[in-house]
Design an enzyme around this catalytic site. Structure first.
Site, mmCIF file in Angstrom:
data_model
loop_
_atom_site.group_PDB
_atom_site.id
_atom_site.type_symbol
_atom_site.label_atom_id
_atom_site.label_comp_id
_atom_site.label_asym_id
_atom_site.label_seq_id
_atom_site.Cartn_x
_atom_site.Cartn_y
_atom_site.Cartn_z
ATOM 1 N N GLY A 24 92.725 44.120 33.970
ATOM 2 C CA GLY A 24 91.480 44.636 33.442
ATOM 3 C C GLY A 24 90.357 44.455 34.429
ATOM 4 N N GLY A 25 89.133 44.522 33.915
ATOM 5 C CA GLY A 25 87.977 44.436 34.798
ATOM 6 C C GLY A 25 87.700 43.049 35.312
ATOM 7 C CG MET A 26 85.741 40.340 33.557
ATOM 8 S SD MET A 26 84.972 39.371 32.231
ATOM 9 C CE MET A 26 84.925 37.744 32.970
ATOM 10 C CB ALA A 27 91.490 38.300 34.031
ATOM 11 C CB VAL A 29 97.797 39.632 31.777
ATOM 12 C CG1 VAL A 29 98.721 38.795 30.895
ATOM 13 C CG2 VAL A 29 96.371 39.578 31.237
ATOM 14 C CE LYS A 44 92.924 37.453 29.616
ATOM 15 N NZ LYS A 44 91.869 37.679 28.582
ATOM 16 C CG ASP A 137 85.255 43.500 23.731
ATOM 17 O OD1 ASP A 137 84.839 44.637 23.431
ATOM 18 O OD2 ASP A 137 85.972 43.272 24.721
#
Length: 370
Positions: A24-27, A29, A44, A137
């Site tokens: 994703g945008g931050m991490a 997996v 993650k 979210d």
């Protein structure tokens, strides 16, 4: 660290990376296995580009604290958190199944199936609120449908705590795990300091709406139009998108989507109680409905046609036929006796008897007309 770990890398001498599951945008997996217990887990790992921002690291660690503080079967379990040469990481239970987003791509859900997914999530969010944790979210991408051994599914809510962003961060931070804006409550756009538990109520209403209709109540084509619609437009009514749904359910969903938090359903527990009351009323209605018992059809009876009693006319005809039969028989007997009386005279006649063949005329043939 300048790159994500490759398969075979071991984190903290415990977790061996096996494969990458997604990013994703931050991490990102990964699937990994504990070297000593052999338990399969999901890890993650914060992206190296994001790990340089202290505020992002803090949000990442806040997720770990929030998830470990919440022990609920409908929330993903965080088993460990740490930092190694591979960067900051969270160790979570490994889930087999699919996201709710993937499921909805195949079509909408029935009311029964949507409630079966939503009700456990309500329990998880209510438990989080009781501990001072607001998710902020909630969307189909953050709901995982875990497949159990018996084939049933168990919903799991993912990503607690990391979407707590200010308005400026939400609009400028590259890679922020904010999700698509159509799930934002109005107060999340206007002033993040006003974001409270009713923002989660709003997002749960949007989630339920989408499960039932395949769309969100304020979907627009662009980011700017989406934010404007959330702040100014009236959301689509449930039965505008799917007319066959009950009016009672439409009213419940409409209360979750009110623009002002003060006018919205009070809390997640109240929403759960409303949905339970709706379900109970439906079950009671079904139980009280008259049951039509359809008896199995008996085998067809053998038809018996009794001889009808003769009518007066048919009796007269039968008597006439009997009389005629008697006359014919009497005539035949008399003729036979007369012929027998003449037989000796015929035998003494001088004219010899001549036997000739008897010609039998063939039946006339009808020729077709020329």
């Amino acid at each position: 660290m300048t790159s994500l770990p490759a398969p075979g890398t071991v984190l903290d001498d415990k977790y061996e990376i096996e494969s990458k599951l997604g990013q994703g945008g931050m991490a990102a997996v990964f699937r990994a296995r504990h070297r000593y217990t052999h338990r399969v887990v999901a890890i993650k790992i914060l992206l190296p580009s994001m790990a340089r921002d202290p505020s992002v690291v803090e949000r990442f660690l806040r997720e770990a604290r929030a998830a470990t503080a919440l022990d609920h079967p409908a929330a993903v379990a965080v088993l460990d958190v740490g930092r190694s040469a591979g960067g900051y990481y969270l160790v979570m239970e490994h889930l087999e199944g699919e996201t709710l987003r993937a499921r909805l791509e195949r079509g909408t859900l029935t009311v029964t199936d949507a409630l079966a997914i939503l009700e456990p999530l309500l329990g998880a969010v209510a438990a989080a609120h009781a501990r001072g944790i607001i998710h902020r979210d909630i969307k189909p991408d953050n709901v995982f449908l875990k497949r159990l051994e018996d084939g049933t599914i168990a919903p799991k809510l993912l990503d607690f705590g990391i979407s707590k962003l200010t308005r400026e961060e939400a609009l400028t931070l590259t890679g922020a795990v904010m999700g698509t804006p159509e799930y934002l409550a109005p107060e999340q756009i206007l002033d993040s300091s006003r974001v409270g538990p009713r923002a989660d109520v709003y997002q749960l209403g949007v989630l339920f709406f989408e499960m039932l209709t395949g769309t969100t109540p304020l979907r627009r084509a662009s980011y700017e139009a989406q934010l404007t619609a959330i702040l100014t437009d009236e959301p689509l009514r449930l039965r505008q998108a799917r007319p066959e749904l009950p009016a009672e359910l439409e009213a419940i969903v409409a209360r979750t989507l009110r623009r002002s938090p003060e006018e919205r359903t009070a809390d997640v527990a109240s929403l759960a109680a409303e949905l339970r009351a709706y379900s109970d009323a439906r079950r009671a209605e079904a139980a009280s409905a008259p049951t039509m018992l359809v008896a199995s059809a008996p085998p067809p009876a053998r038809s018996v046609h009794p001889t009808p009693a003769p009518t007066p006319r048919s009796a007269w005809m039968m008597a006439a036929l009997a009389t005629a039969l008697v006359v014919v028989l009497a005539s035949a007997i008399g003729g036979a006796l007369w012929w027998r009386a003449r037989a000796p005279a015929a035998a003494t006649s001088s004219t010899p008897a001549i036997t000739r063949p008897v010609a039998i005329d063939a039946a006339p043939t009808t020729e077709p007309s020329p």
